[in-house]
Design an enzyme around this catalytic site. Structure first.
Site, mmCIF file in Angstrom:
data_model
loop_
_atom_site.group_PDB
_atom_site.id
_atom_site.type_symbol
_atom_site.label_atom_id
_atom_site.label_comp_id
_atom_site.label_asym_id
_atom_site.label_seq_id
_atom_site.Cartn_x
_atom_site.Cartn_y
_atom_site.Cartn_z
ATOM 1 N N GLN A 191 0.104 -6.860 0.442
ATOM 2 C CA GLN A 191 -0.832 -6.504 -0.621
ATOM 3 C C GLN A 191 -0.119 -6.430 -1.973
ATOM 4 O OE1 GLN A 191 -1.508 -4.922 2.527
ATOM 5 N NE2 GLN A 191 -3.212 -6.371 2.602
ATOM 6 N N ASN A 215 -4.952 -9.325 -1.298
ATOM 7 C CA ASN A 215 -4.279 -9.768 -0.091
ATOM 8 C C ASN A 215 -3.459 -11.003 -0.427
ATOM 9 O OD1 ASN A 215 -5.626 -7.834 1.657
ATOM 10 N ND2 ASN A 215 -7.466 -9.078 1.374
ATOM 11 N N CYS A 254 -6.254 0.034 0.204
ATOM 12 C CA CYS A 254 -4.954 -0.155 0.867
ATOM 13 C C CYS A 254 -4.197 1.159 0.774
ATOM 14 C CB CYS A 254 -4.162 -1.284 0.217
ATOM 15 S SG CYS A 254 -2.517 -1.516 0.951
ATOM 16 N N ASN A 296 -1.456 2.249 2.366
ATOM 17 C CA ASN A 296 -0.007 2.132 2.251
ATOM 18 C C ASN A 296 0.395 1.705 0.845
ATOM 19 O OD1 ASN A 296 0.629 2.828 4.953
ATOM 20 N ND2 ASN A 296 0.095 0.776 5.631
ATOM 21 N N GLU A 312 -4.765 -7.891 9.755
ATOM 22 C CA GLU A 312 -5.361 -7.453 8.501
ATOM 23 C C GLU A 312 -6.107 -8.595 7.813
ATOM 24 O OE1 GLU A 312 -4.065 -4.432 4.925
ATOM 25 O OE2 GLU A 312 -2.521 -5.353 6.175
ATOM 26 N N ARG A 313 -7.329 -8.311 7.431
ATOM 27 C CA ARG A 313 -8.167 -9.279 6.732
ATOM 28 C C ARG A 313 -7.443 -9.810 5.494
ATOM 29 N NH1 ARG A 313 -13.488 -7.333 3.407
ATOM 30 N NH2 ARG A 313 -11.815 -6.122 2.431
ATOM 31 N N CYS A 323 -1.136 -0.874 8.538
ATOM 32 C CA CYS A 323 -2.347 -0.944 7.727
ATOM 33 C C CYS A 323 -2.898 0.472 7.637
ATOM 34 C CB CYS A 323 -3.373 -1.896 8.332
ATOM 35 S SG CYS A 323 -4.923 -1.977 7.392
ATOM 36 N N GLY A 324 -2.796 1.070 6.446
ATOM 37 C CA GLY A 324 -3.197 2.459 6.273
ATOM 38 C C GLY A 324 -4.679 2.687 6.491
#
Length: 294
Positions: free
Chosen positions: A53, A73, A82, A84, A221-222, A230-231
């Protein structure tokens, strides 16, 4: 010329989730704080600073906020949330200013952040989850999103089936399994991410409930692919497990990159995520990266 050309950036990670932070709040000219999908993809290239990200800080749009943050992304698409990445932003801001609390605005809404219970921990209030099929969103109505009808494999012997779905500012589908490493997520992830039931695509998570206080996950993750952390998926999993009464409202989530503490706060239903944020290096973007960007 791109606003990113020769601009400083910080390469960081949130328990293995690769993050690049760019602060464009001081960009003087209107529009100079904007980053296009093409520029975001250029940054993610091997010659740039590859990331999961990209967190772009823009001038605040609301009084009392530090910045408006646009999240990309690595395929150039925008993410609504996001966790994280937010912890990485918070660490940068706190180290530069001495603050211990801050509020940011994102596409998913306002996020309050503060210093965690230890100097190397940061807490992000990820807001309240959404469960309505139109809010996630799904392409068709499901009255109960604790489980939906979706499976991979033969009807009489599916490989994966009946995920929980929830929005944490972005869509999540959580499949409950006995072993998160027993499935080829690199194979199934892209198929499920782009399934027609998810009009805005979805983050795909495999989750194993160890006990009422511990859950292990892996996530596709998309827009970013298989990730070490992925938080928002950790938040979505904790909430989904609590809705099913299979876990407590405060749990430890173990991801390939590390651990997060997640609390689904009862008084307001907000989800609090606590974890570390690691600094790797600083640099400046080579203008040549953006030579072919219109």
């Amino acid at each position: 010329m791109s606003a990113l050309a020769n601009h400083a950036f910080a390469k960081m990670n949130g328990i293995g989730n690769e993050i690049v932070v760019v602060d464009l709040r001081d960009s003087a000219a209107p529009g100079r704080a904007q980053v296009s999908a093409e520029e975001a993809r250029a940054v993610a290239s091997p010659a740039g600073a590859p990331y999961d990200q990209l967190m772009v800080l823009q001038p605040p749009r609301l009084d009392g906020t530090e910045a408006y943050i646009t999240i990309y992304n690595n395929d150039g698409s925008e993410a609504g949330a996001c966790g994280n990445g937010m912890r990485c932003v918070v660490r940068r801001i706190f180290e530069k200013t001495g603050q211990t609390t801050a509020t940011f605005q994102t596409r998913a809404g306002l996020l309050n952040c503060w210093q965690g219970p230890a100097p190397d921990l940061y807490t992000v209030d990820m807001g309240a989850p959404k469960f309505g099929w139109q809010d996630i969103p799904l392409a068709e109505e499901f009255r109960d999103t604790r489980y939906i009808e979706l499976q991979v494999g033969p009807i009489d012997n599916p490989v994966l089936h009946s995920p929980s779905v929830v929005s944490m500012g972005n869509p999540h589908a959580i499949f409950w399994v006995d072993d998160v490493n027993a499935y080829d997520l690199e194979r199934f992830g892209p198929l499920l991410e782009n399934h027609p039931i998810f009009p805005e695509r979805a983050n795909i998570t495999l989750a194993h409930i160890v006990d009422r206080d511990h859950i292990t996950i892996r996530t596709w993750e998309r827009g970013a692919g298989l990730t070490r952390a992925c938080g928002s998926a950790a938040c979505a999993t904790a909430v989904a497990a609590a809705r099913l009464k299979r876990a407590n409202r405060s749990v430890e989530i173990t991801l390939p990159g590390g651990k997060l503490g997640i609390e689904w706060r009862e008084r307001d239903d907000h989800v609090l995520m606590t974890g570390t944020a690691d600094f790797e290096y600083e640099g400046r973007f080579d203008p040549a990266l953006f030579a072919s960007v219109a």
